[in-house]
Design an enzyme around this catalytic site. Structure first.
Site, PDB file in Angstrom:
ATOM      1  CG  HIS A 165      36.821 140.465  60.966  1.00 53.93           C
ATOM      2  ND1 HIS A 165      35.631 140.990  61.410  1.00 53.93           N
ATOM      3  CD2 HIS A 165      36.545 139.799  59.814  1.00 53.93           C
ATOM      4  CE1 HIS A 165      34.673 140.670  60.552  1.00 53.93           C
ATOM      5  NE2 HIS A 165      35.198 139.939  59.582  1.00 53.93           N
ATOM      6  N   GLY A 166      37.055 140.552  64.456  1.00 52.56           N
ATOM      7  CA  GLY A 166      36.166 140.588  65.618  1.00 52.56           C
ATOM      8  C   GLY A 166      34.779 140.026  65.392  1.00 52.56           C
TER       9      GLY A 166
END
Length: 169
Positions: A14-15
């Site tokens: 994810h980010g």
């Protein structure tokens, strides 16, 4: 190079991984050790879209990743291993994977878990598995992003483990 980061993060890729960790530790390869994701081509495709083109992504069952680590497959590329829970990390360690340190970065609250710290929500199995990892002499640190201060989560885990052993909730 050896495995540079083993991280427990229930969101896996994810980010924070891509923007935070990859830019800081500059790995050549991300390995996702997850039985569920290994069987889900849609999740694999979404993860591959999030990973920069210059970083290889490997997804596999926990047992296969453990065996690959034991066989030395992650000695040359600078590698980060991601798992979604402590049980999978413990399995890899117990099966000989050369893991020296574990980063607990994101075990989020869901029904059936209790929140111990900002990004650490556990059930009894999580506590027992984290404690077993600790008993094996593996460093466990809590940190969401590389710039964050390394937090020693062992006192919190020991306290919860003691409660479980005494039957206290």
């Amino acid at each position: 190079m050896p495995i540079v980061l083993v991280r427990i993060d229930d969101r896996l890729v994810h980010g924070q991984i891509v923007q935070g960790w990859l830019k800081n530790i500059k790995v050549d390869k991300i390995v996702v050790a997850s039985d569920a994701v290994a069987c889900d081509s849609m999740q694999q495709m979404l993860m591959s879209m999030a990973v920069p083109a210059n970083v290889e992504l490997e997804v596999g069952k926990v047992s296969d990743i453990a065996q690959a680590a034991v066989s030395g497959n992650y000695e040359k590329p600078k590698t980060m291993i991601l798992t979604s829970n402590p049980k999978d990390v413990l399995y890899m360690i117990e099966n000989g994977a050369p893991i020296k340190s574990v980063n607990v970065g994101g075990m989020h609250f869901v029904n059936g878990k209790r929140q111990l710290l900002c990004n650490l929500s556990v059930d009894d199995e999580d506590v027992k598995n984290l404690y077993k990892i600790y008993e094996k002499g593996i460093e466990i640190e809590g940190r969401v992003l590389p710039a964050d201060e390394r937090a020693n989560i062992i006192p919190v885990i020991e306290k919860e483990y003691t409660k479980i052993c005494k039957g206290i909730k």
